[in-house]
Design an enzyme around this catalytic site. Structure first.
Site, PDB file in Angstrom:
ATOM      1  N   CYS A   1      14.876  65.191  14.854  1.00  0.00           N
ATOM      2  CA  CYS A   1      13.506  65.788  15.277  1.00  0.00           C
ATOM      3  C   CYS A   1      13.913  67.161  14.757  1.00  0.00           C
ATOM      4  O   CYS A   1      12.933  67.985  14.241  1.00  0.00           O
ATOM      5  CB  CYS A   1      13.174  65.713  16.442  1.00  0.00           C
TER       6      CYS A   1
ATOM      7  N   CYS B   1      16.508  64.911  20.360  1.00  0.00           N
ATOM      8  CA  CYS B   1      16.260  64.103  19.133  1.00  0.00           C
ATOM      9  C   CYS B   1      16.898  64.885  17.888  1.00  0.00           C
ATOM     10  O   CYS B   1      16.179  65.860  17.604  1.00  0.00           O
ATOM     11  CB  CYS B   1      14.979  63.649  18.880  1.00  0.00           C
TER      12      CYS B   1
END
Length: 325
Positions: free
Chosen positions: A84, A81
């Site tokens: 993230c 991700c």
């Protein structure tokens, strides 16, 4: 991200924790037992760490028990991700700066699907808080540090005013050793690959896609560039999608290949890796011609995002082979 009003209305009780009043009482008892000479004058709740990696096995101790002494902020993330990777370091920086006023608990959703589902996470990165055993969502997605700081200040004040919970301060530098261990890897030596990574980190998805393609044009076997390209293309496809509408379309029109492709993309971005793979394998099974090829190609693209060695990819490749042959 808009800062939430930390009134604690609408929080979700976690079954594993007792009432807030009991949690407050336990916190007071714990502080009394430690006393001023407990040997950890600079320690944060739980032994001095303000940043902890949490699994399903350690959740009760690291999150539920600690939430009786300090607000616990949970960061749901995954290695693949990209947002993230922007939010995580910002939260870690603030956890060290706030020095024990809250504990940051990091949960890898790929390794802890039960926690991911228990909290009803719709996509990552997602940030929740637990105070005295009660959980509430804070925000989803990466956000500027100033806005994150405002949310944290509201959270800390709510914990103090409504539950009497205040984190214990840590000594300066207490988290420096773990921080050093978690330092980011050295940037790639290839300037073109470094430029592609920078574009992706900055959210310039179009620029990142082109930069990764440039790398692959000269080095078709570059695994890092393949992964980066797959991530950038995936993030570009889900930008602007209405998740509720996409899922409704997929449920209402199972024969609509485009609807299934969009839903699979959202499944993967939300951490539901096996759901994404299963959806596309089933789409391949019940289609033919161009529709089948589109589903097969998309599935292979999502394999690139997760990585060829991942057990879920290996299992899905086997399922795809059984459907095709």
């Amino acid at each position: 991200m808009q800062p939430r009003n930390m009134s604690m209305s609408g929080v979700v009780d976690l079954a594993a924790v007792k009432a807030a009043g009991e949690a407050k009482q336990k916190a007071e008892e714990a502080r009394a037992q430690r006393g001023p000479s407990a040997g950890q004058p600079g320690g944060a709740p739980g032994g001095g760490q303000v940043i902890v990696d949490v699994s399903e096995a350690t959740f009760e101790h690291e999150v539920l028990q600690r939430s009786a002494e300090a607000p616990v902020v949970i960061d749901f993330w995954a290695e693949w991700c990209e947002p993230c990777k922007q939010l995580g370091p910002a939260l870690e920086k603030l956890a060290r700066e706030y020095a024990g006023r809250f504990v940051l608990a990091k949960v890898d959703v790929d390794q802890n699907q039960a926690l991911f589902q228990q909290f009803g996470v719709q996509g990552i990165p997602a940030v929740f808080a637990v105070i005295a055993g009660q959980a509430l969502p804070l925000f989803q997605g990466a956000a500027p540090e100033a806005q994150i700081r405002q949310v944290l200040d509201q959270l800390i004040e709510a914990a103090k005013q409504q539950f009497g919970i205040e984190g214990a301060p840590v000594e300066p530098g207490a988290e420096e050793a773990p921080a050093a261990e978690q330092a980011a890897p050295e940037p790639p030596a290839d300037p073109a690959l470094a430029a592609a990574h920078s574009a992706l980190d900055a959210g310039d998805l179009g620029g990142a896609v082109q930069a990764y393609r440039n790398v692959l044009s000269g080095d078709p076997g570059n695994i890092e560039a393949k992964l980066g390209l797959a991530q950038a293309e995936l993030l570009g496809r889900v930008q602007g999608l209405d998740a509720n509408q996409v899922r409704k379309d997929a449920a209402d029109r199972p024969a609509d290949v485009e609807a299934q492709l969009r839903a699979a993309d959202l499944d993967l971005v939300g951490g539901h890796v096996e759901d994404a793979f299963g959806r596309l394998v089933e789409t391949v099974r019940r289609t033919a011609g161009e529709d089948r090829e589109a589903a097969r190609v998309r599935l292979l693209e999502l394999f690139e995002v997760i990585g060829a060695e991942d057990p879920r990819v290996i299992a899905a490749r086997g399922a795809l082979a059984r459907v095709l042959f």
